[in-house]
Design an enzyme around this catalytic site. Structure first.
Site, short mmCIF file in Angstrom:
data_model
loop_
_atom_site.label_atom_id
_atom_site.label_comp_id
_atom_site.label_asym_id
_atom_site.label_seq_id
_atom_site.Cartn_x
_atom_site.Cartn_y
_atom_site.Cartn_z
N GLU A 11 0.75 -1.21 0.04
CA GLU A 11 -0.08 0.08 0.01
C GLU A 11 0.96 1.24 0.06
O GLU A 11 0.62 2.15 0.79
CB GLU A 11 -0.79 0.04 1.16
CG GLU A 11 -1.92 -1.04 1.25
CD GLU A 11 -3.10 -0.97 2.19
OE1 GLU A 11 -4.08 -1.11 1.84
OE2 GLU A 11 -2.69 -1.03 3.55
C1 ACM Z 1 -2.44 -5.16 4.12
O1 ACM Z 1 -3.65 -5.49 4.60
N1 ACM Z 1 -2.37 -4.07 3.64
C2 ACM Z 1 -1.30 -6.16 4.00
#
Ligand code: ACM
Length: 735
Positions: free
Chosen positions: A365
């Site tokens: 992310e």
């Molecule tokens: C995640 O849940 N961003 C690994």
């Protein structure tokens, strides 16, 4: 990590049927298809409790033949041969250890723990520390070799347990197998009136996957050493063998660094583990045969590093610990030598602290705005022919990997780090989709699966249980399958302040543990629930508060008044599914002071209500149907009465007011349910538009009150629909 995603619609994994808007069509189709009331509806044909306080569902076996085979075992072993007879337990019961097991403190500790648990279970006055002659010991444990000092990936966890009327013999190639076998032995205790004993049996067991983890996010909400240690004990009970410890994120840096002390001084609000506490946890885990996998998520999810060390960041700062969830922009500057020097020294220190061979560097992310906005970074990218954020992150990982390796560790990271140039020893964790795992192993990397195992999505255990790292129709080649190491249940911490930790992990995680240990063919859902209900009792006996917690919170809301109306309500609601939270401001400060925190992720009514409704609808006029009908009438009356009681409680806990409309709707459904049941029992048709009106009222109940949902919708829809003119008794709406 996923926190980011937590609030972000873009990261919704599989959309659960439970998240869909209420509609009659949906209810009927889903209930009939078993999507909402899955196969456990076959269970519990004979329900004997008070409506508002259903009993444990230990009698819920779908198939007596299967139950005779699996008994209380969870996870189900590789091979079990039951013999006739058994070995009674008496207060003279003691254990002896031979071979490599003899002086190992892990085995000693495990035997004492086992004896204490046996004593509590059987009421026998056992001396937990008594050891004696192997020949006459009730339990003889023998290992060929001790195995590695710290639990390690691929360590032999096989064991063989043979119980005869004279002795229980546990043989294992290494200590890890012996520890798993002792858990199995405990699960075999059975009542042998007038006392207790073990059945005669031969069990040969081994795990399907070597990596069976639970991720604990202690950044979004800090969890104390006591909580982590309890979690480890509960994990051992289910044969989990990896605690994936998510130690840093935007909301907190949780480890003492002596090399870079401003990490915890300015990044943790004082909530961090000292190095001696970390060592204590590692030793606790070692004795339980559990690896500790530390995760330091980077280059994104790093805002808490930067109040202390702003030069790590890609923006000018200043930086503060994040208080909200969702994506944050803070990201390491991968173009600066300083960052790599820092990480080199940091990982040198952490490599000395954490003994596991693997180090998880996150990598998920990274949204990249700080990189785009930094002219130096843009110039660097041009100079190096890097054209994208992903390219720059690959550059970062390629510089990071040798550092991790130099300190003797193997890198692990989330699926975003996957790239053709990623070294093949790096372990990659699939979280965005189950399919990503096949892609990871196709690249030649080893993979673990967490997609489908996110406990914070609040799915019922059966939904997680259905997810398999290597499904029967997997496109993976045999070689690729061999690179699937296993999986991890993930407990992300955004909505999990400490008091509710257990109730958000257990007992559901035990179903995931079984998926990762037991042979692929073990997937009978009603039998899983039957055994999960028994496992739940053992988890409680080991200190888990998953069952006690709702009552504790609700008594607090009721401030000394009778909390029964709240308990009635709690039977039929659950926290909202997925990341659909919208009714409160959720940040790191949000106290667990709302009803949604007390609501169990998987309500008991999911198990007992569907069979009750079905046994009624099958033949409303028969004796069995009438008995079920009377129970339903009691239940519906409890909803009405509960609502009246709830109104009286409101002045004592004003924050309960947010659920008043939902409870009122439940009372209305109770009244409609009574009318429907009476009509079906007396075969009196209802006015033409009655059912349509009631179903419309049911469909109008949205999951918008206090971030909880009512879970009785599908069953009520079946009942109301059956009461519709012309479709009444004798029909079998559910097979
Ligand atoms: C995640 O849940 N961003 C690994």
């Amino acid at each position: 990590m996923n926190g980011a995603g937590h609030a972000m619609p873009s990261r919704t994994p599989t959309r659960s049927a439970l998240q869909q808007p209420f509609s009659r069509r949906h209810f009927l189709a889903a209930a009939a298809a078993g999507a909402i009331t899955p196969a456990w509806s076959r269970a519990h044909a004979a329900w004997q409790g008070e409506p508002s306080q259903p009993p444990d569902s230990t009698a819920a076996a779908a198939s007596p033949q299967l139950a005779a085979q699996t008994r209380s075992l969870m996870p189900v072993p590789y091979s079990v041969q039951w013999r006739t007879g058994g070995m009674p337990l008496s207060s003279g019961f003691y254990a002896a250890a031979t071979g490599a097991t003899r002086q190992d403190e892990r085995v000693e500790a495990a035997l004492s723990r086992l004896m204490m648990r046996i004593a509590r279970r059987t009421a026998l006055n056992l001396d937990p520390w008594r050891r004696g002659a192997p020949a006459t010991a009730g339990l003889l444990v023998n290992c060929q070799a001790a195995g590695p000092h710290f639990p390690a990936l691929g360590e032999d966890e096989n064991y063989r347990l043979e119980i005869s009327p004279e002795q229980a013999r546990l043989e294992a190639p290494g200590i890890a197998g012996a520890l798993r076998g002792l858990e199995t032995l405990y699960q075999l205790i059975e009542a042998q009136p007038p006392g207790y004993g073990f059945p005669a049996v031969v069990i040969e067991d081994r795990p399907r996957f070597a990596w069976r983890g639970l991720l604990l996010d202690v950044s979004r909400h800090f969890q104390s050493v006591a909580e982590v240690e309890r979690t480890l004990e509960l994990m051992a009970c289910c044969k989990f063998n990896v605690l994936h410890w998510h130690l840093s994120d935007d909301q907190g840096f949780r480890v003492e660094s002596r090399v870079f002390p401003r990490l915890q001084e300015l990044g943790s609000d004082g909530q961090f583990y000292s190095q001696s506490e970390i060592r204590q946890v590692i030793e606790h885990a070692r004795r339980l045969g559990i690896r500790i996998l530390p995760e330091f998520d980077m280059p994104a999810h790093t805002q808490a590093w930067m109040p202390g060390y702003p030069r790590l960041g890609s923006a000018p700062g200043p930086y503060h610990i994040a208080r909200t969830f969702g994506y944050h922009n803070a990201v390491f500057d991968p173009t600066r030598g300083y960052v790599y020097h820092f990480l080199d020294r940091f990982f040198a220190e952490m490599a000395g602290l954490f003994p596991d061979a693997f180090l998880h560097i996150g990598g998920d992310e990274n949204k990249g705005p700080e990189w785009r906005e930094n002219t130096d970074i843009r110039a660097f990218m041009r100079r190096h022919g890097i054209h994208s954020k992903a390219g720059l992150q690959t550059y970062f990982n390629r510089r990071l990997n040798p550092i991790v390796r130099r300190h003797g560790k193997i890198m692990a990271g989330w699926e975003e780090i996957l790239n053709p140039k990623l070294p093949k020893d790096v372990v990659v964790e699939a979280w965005l989709s189950v399919g990503a795992l096949a892609n990871i192993v196709k690249h030649g990397n080893r993979g673990i699966l967490s997609a489908g195992y996110y406990l914070d999505l609040m799915w019922p255990a059966a939904q997680h249980y259905a997810v398999d790292p290597i499904p029967a129709d997997s496109p993976m080649s045999a070689e690729e399958k061999a690179r699937v190491l296993g999986g991890e249940a993930c407990m992300w911490g955004e909505f999990v302040p400490p008091p509710i930790l257990d109730s958000h992990i257990w007992p559901r995680a035990a179903a995931i543990a079984e998926r990762l240990w037991s042979p692929a063919g073990v997937h009978d859902v009603p039998d899983m629930y039957r055994r999960l209900n028994l496992t739940s009792l053992e988890l409680e006996a080991l200190g888990s508060t998953h069952r006690a917690l709702p009552g504790m919170l609700l008594r607090g809301f009721a401030r000394g008044q009778n909390p029964a109306p709240l308990l009635t309500f709690m039977d039929v609601i659950e926290p909202i599914k997925g990341y659909g939270h919208s009714q409160h401001t959720y940040n790191v400060f949000t106290p667990p002071a709302f009803m949604c925190y007390a609501a169990p992720p998987e309500s008991a009514a999911r198990q007992w209500l569907p069979p009750l409704v079905q046994s009624f609808l099958r033949r409303p006029q028969s004796a069995a149907g009438k008995a079920a009908g009377r129970r339903l009438l009691q239940l519906f009356t409890a909803w009405d009465r509960g609502y009246e009681g709830y109104k009286k409680l409101l002045p004592h806990g004003p924050q309960m007011a947010e659920l008043e409309p939902l409870y009122r709707a439940l009372a209305g459904l109770g009244a409609a349910g009574r009318t429907a049941v009476r009509s079906l029992m007396g075969q009196q048709p209802l006015p033409g538009d009655w059912t349509a009106q009631k179903l419309a009222a049911l469909a109008a109940i949205q999951p918008k009150y206090g971030d909880v949902i009512l879970i009785i919708g599908p069953q009520m829809a079946l009942l109301l629909d059956a009461a519709d003119t012309g479709k009444t008794s004798g029909s079998e709406p559910v097979s």
